[in-house]
Design an enzyme around this catalytic site. Structure first.
Site, PDB file in Angstrom:
ATOM      1  N   LYS A  50       8.066  76.344 -44.163  1.00 53.52           N
ATOM      2  CA  LYS A  50       8.370  76.231 -43.065  1.00 53.52           C
ATOM      3  C   LYS A  50       7.235  75.223 -42.254  1.00 53.52           C
ATOM      4  O   LYS A  50       7.113  73.483 -41.525  1.00 53.52           O
ATOM      5  CB  LYS A  50       9.058  77.190 -41.308  1.00 53.52           C
ATOM      6  N   GLN A  94      11.367  84.796 -36.061  1.00 54.99           N
ATOM      7  CA  GLN A  94      11.760  85.787 -37.856  1.00 54.99           C
ATOM      8  C   GLN A  94      12.222  86.809 -37.769  1.00 54.99           C
ATOM      9  O   GLN A  94      12.119  87.817 -37.122  1.00 54.99           O
ATOM     10  CB  GLN A  94      11.032  85.521 -38.941  1.00 54.99           C
ATOM     11  N   ASP A 117      16.255  77.788 -32.413  1.00 54.87           N
ATOM     12  CA  ASP A 117      17.398  78.611 -33.683  1.00 54.87           C
ATOM     13  C   ASP A 117      19.259  78.167 -33.399  1.00 54.87           C
ATOM     14  O   ASP A 117      19.611  78.679 -34.372  1.00 54.87           O
ATOM     15  CB  ASP A 117      17.070  79.732 -33.628  1.00 54.87           C
TER      16      ASP A 117
HETATM   17  N1  GUN Z   1      16.033  85.137 -40.402  1.00 52.53           N
HETATM   18  C1  GUN Z   1      17.001  84.439 -41.312  1.00 52.53           C
HETATM   19  N2  GUN Z   1      17.144  83.269 -41.379  1.00 52.53           N
HETATM   20  C2  GUN Z   1      16.519  83.677 -40.132  1.00 52.53           C
HETATM   21  C3  GUN Z   1      16.954  82.165 -39.117  1.00 52.53           C
HETATM   22  O1  GUN Z   1      17.242  80.995 -39.443  1.00 52.53           O
HETATM   23  N3  GUN Z   1      15.893  81.996 -38.487  1.00 52.53           N
HETATM   24  C4  GUN Z   1      14.741  82.865 -37.851  1.00 52.53           C
HETATM   25  N4  GUN Z   1      14.444  83.105 -36.666  1.00 52.53           N
HETATM   26  N5  GUN Z   1      14.989  84.297 -39.012  1.00 52.53           N
HETATM   27  C5  GUN Z   1      15.968  84.280 -40.175  1.00 52.53           C
END
Ligand code: GUN
Length: 284
Positions: A50, A94, A117
């Site tokens: 990211k 996350q 998100d």
């Molecule tokens: N863990 C797996 N996919 C995601 C996501 O799209 N966002 C977050 N914050 N954690 C994740």
């Protein structure tokens, strides 16, 4: 018949170039804050990707990597600090979090204007009410974008989604309903799953079972989107038996190189949107 492959890597690259051009015209860089607690290996790799993707298009990304033993109070304090920091436009925590931390509480503590998100109840409520101001989770947005790029208008199509998670299945069902699909959500308790799947014009699998969706589960000419990321003998594969399904479908996503690269791109797109909305003088 062999299906057209929906190239998520190429689509993501094109979209990221467009995002980079938009970012280049802004007075300051949009800023994404990522909170990572503990040492989950997959999460560390996702967050590194990211940050790399954000910086490649001129955005700022700060990873707050906290110790596995971080307390609930410490994590809440950081979220509140980032909520109050006007130089931060988007915040994500996350997942998965270590078991002693309450994920729902953390998600709900993020200011909904910074919830890039789209996991918070406020944004989910807007999505379910078909309100276009909803911040929509990245993976459902990626799926919709890939469908529209491949098929154009998806009005009236029967979409079958295998999986009912809060991150993919449920928000995707709402998003496709908002785009006038007829939507069926199937899951691990669904009776006659293969028959229901075979009635789909659009079949999306997000159940996390390697190669579960066989060729006979696919209606000839259907579009198959594989959200699964699984491993067999260390090798990445999706929920769909790609070699079988590609002989039946008209369009299909590969794993890797399908939905995955598009998901990060949609997160960056949400961060850009949050930036513009928080700096409302920049709105057209
Ligand atoms: N863990 C797996 N996919 C995601 C996501 O799209 N966002 C977050 N914050 N954690 C994740």
């Amino acid at each position: 018949m062999t299906a057209n492959i929906i190239d998520g890597k190429l689509m993501a690259q094109e979209l990221r170039e467009q995002l980079a051009q938009k970012v280049a015209h802004l007075p300051t860089a949009p800023h994404l804050a990522v909170i990572l607690v503990g040492n989950d290996e997959a999460s560390i790799i996702y967050d590194r990707n990211k940050k790399k993707a954000a910086e490649a298009i001129g955005m700022k990304c700060t990873i707050h990597h906290l110790d596995e033993n971080t307390t609930q109070e410490e994590l809440l304090r950081l979220i509140q600090q980032l909520n109050a920091d006007s130089s931060v436009n988007g915040i994500i925590v996350q997942m998965p979090l270590p078991r002693h931390l309450n994920s729902e509480l953390m998600i709900e503590s993020i200011n909904h204007a910074k919830d890039v998100d789209g996991f918070g109840i406020y944004n989910i409520g807007l999505l379910h009410s078909n309100d276009s101001s909803a911040m929509v989770a990245a993976t459902p947005q990626a799926v919709l974008y890939m469908l529209q790029q491949s098929l154009g208008d998806i009005t009236g199509k029967h979409a079958v989604i295998i999986g009912r998670s809060n991150i993919v299945g449920r928000p995707l069902a709402s998003l496709l309903l908002n785009h006038h699909c007829t939507v069926t959500i199937a899951h691990s308790k669904t009776v006659n799953l293969s028959k229901i799947a075979a009635s789909a014009d659009i079949l999306v699998s997000a159940c996390g079972v390697a190669k579960m969706v066989k060729g006979e589960w696919v209606k000839p000419g259907a579009t198959v989107i594989d959200v699964g990321i699984n491993r067999i003998d260390g090798k990445l594969c999706g929920d769909v038996d790609f070699d079988e399904a590609k002989e039946v479908a008209a369009y299909i996503t590969p794993v890797p190189g399908g939905v995955g690269p598009m998901t990060v791109t949609m997160l960056l797109n949400n961060t850009l949107r949050a930036y513009i909305e928080q700096n409302s003088s920049l709105k057209k």
